[in-house]
Scaffold this active site. Structure first.
Site, PDB file in Angstrom:
ATOM      1  N   ARG A 234       0.854  -1.182   0.000  1.00  0.00           N
ATOM      2  CA  ARG A 234       0.000   0.000   0.000  1.00  0.00           C
ATOM      3  C   ARG A 234       0.889   1.231   0.000  1.00  0.00           C
ATOM      4  NH1 ARG A 234      -3.446  -3.007  -1.248  1.00  0.00           N
ATOM      5  NH2 ARG A 234      -5.542  -3.292  -0.362  1.00  0.00           N
ATOM      6  N   HIS A 282      -0.318  -0.267  -9.944  1.00  0.00           N
ATOM      7  CA  HIS A 282      -1.015  -1.180  -9.024  1.00  0.00           C
ATOM      8  C   HIS A 282      -1.454  -2.454  -9.747  1.00  0.00           C
ATOM      9  CE1 HIS A 282      -3.283  -1.042  -4.957  1.00  0.00           C
ATOM     10  NE2 HIS A 282      -2.992  -2.290  -5.273  1.00  0.00           N
TER      11      HIS A 282
END
Length: 319
Positions: A234, A282
């Site tokens: 993250r 991502h």
């Protein structure tokens, strides 16, 4: 669970609220559970009748109306989007996906990223921009120390794969883990020692209140000079300004980043054109829907039978 509860779940009512991919998940769930009553957030449904909900970046306040929930499923490895919901009921179990086809993808991504630095491809990329043909000695892979922060299912898979390739791998986690061929550390009191022995640092931590900003100016400075950072967990794990400063001052050689604090990464963000940073959007590991719906269906069956589901989230620690 009572016989009445089991009967009620013979045809469970399931709500899917997954930003942009509701229909894909519904199609897969209908195929796997043809007797269930499955709706998406965009259809008409009675919130009070929903037994289970599948969430990914759900609308704010959605959970408040679902008063009959028996379980909440997160459609991803992380659960921070669920646990941070202000309307999250306190008495409903939250269940995360276990692997769901992500481990192999994570292994592939991190093998590539680690070799990017171990074989000096970061340096050669900058040389190419200057038409510079300088050659460098090839380092011994066994001398390259890789530290993996976070030894859950995905982190352990990555650490084991790097070991098999020949890297010298260590791992750090909140509580002690034992993995063949890997030196492991646990707890905040060992973090600086772990970091000081990581030529390449891989972050695989879950996002919790304790892990946000864990890689900051102080902790990153514990890394050896010319160390590299890889983050596909993250974006909030890294204090971006501190990372940039340590790259610019020469303490760190580079960063390979699949995540950012703000996603999509703004066009004006300094990460985009920084010569020591590689960006991917991502994509390190995508949730495999087929594997995921099998897990979800199995857990619905477990709950119906009064058994404990797999992947049950401990709210106190955040995963």
């Amino acid at each position: 669970m009572s016989a009445a509860s089991s009967t009620a779940n013979a045809n469970p009512k399931i709500l899917i609220a997954a930003a942009g991919v509701d229909e894909k998940w519904k199609e897969a769930m209908v195929s796997r559970l043809p007797d269930a009553n499955i709706v998406t957030q965009h259809e008409n449904y009675d919130p009070a009748t929903i037994d289970f909900t599948l969430l990914w970046k759900q609308p704010q306040g959605l959970l408040k109306s679902l008063t009959g929930l028996q379980a909440i499923f997160s459609l991803g490895a992380g659960v921070d989007h669920v646990l941070s919901a202000p309307s999250l009921p306190t008495d409903v179990p939250v269940i995360r996906l276990e692997d769901a086809g992500m481990a192999d993808q994570m292994v592939q991504y991190h093998l590539y990223a680690a070799l990017h630095f171990m074989r000096d491809f970061d340096i050669y990329a900058r040389q190419q921009a200057k038409a510079d043909w300088t050659q460098h000695d090839v380092a011994r892979i066994s001398k390259c120390r890789v530290g993996v922060m976070g030894l859950g299912a995905l982190g352990a898979a990555v650490a084991s794969a790097l070991t098999q390739l020949g890297f010298a791998v260590s791992g750090w986690s909140r509580t002690m883990k034992a993995i063949d061929g890997i030196t492991t550390y646990a707890g905040s009191e060992t973090l600086s020692e772990f970091l000081s022995q990581s030529d390449i640092l891989i972050c695989m931590l879950p996002r919790t209140a304790e892990t946000e900003g864990v890689l900051n100016g102080k902790t990153l400075s514990h890394l050896p000079k010319d160390a590299a950072v890889i983050n596909a967990a993250r974006g909030a794990m890294i204090v971006e300004a501190d990372l940039l400063r340590l790259l610019d001052t020469g303490h760190l050689r580079g960063a390979f980043l699949d995540v950012a604090v703000t996603e999509p990464l703004p066009e004006s963000h300094p990460f985009w054109d920084h010569p020591k940073i590689r960006i991917t959007p991502h994509i390190a590991a995508a949730t495999r829907i087929e594997e995921s719906v099998d897990q979800i269906a199995e857990n619905i069956d477990r709950i119906t039978r009064g058994e404990t589901p797999r992947g049950l989230v401990d709210r106190k620690i955040g995963y």
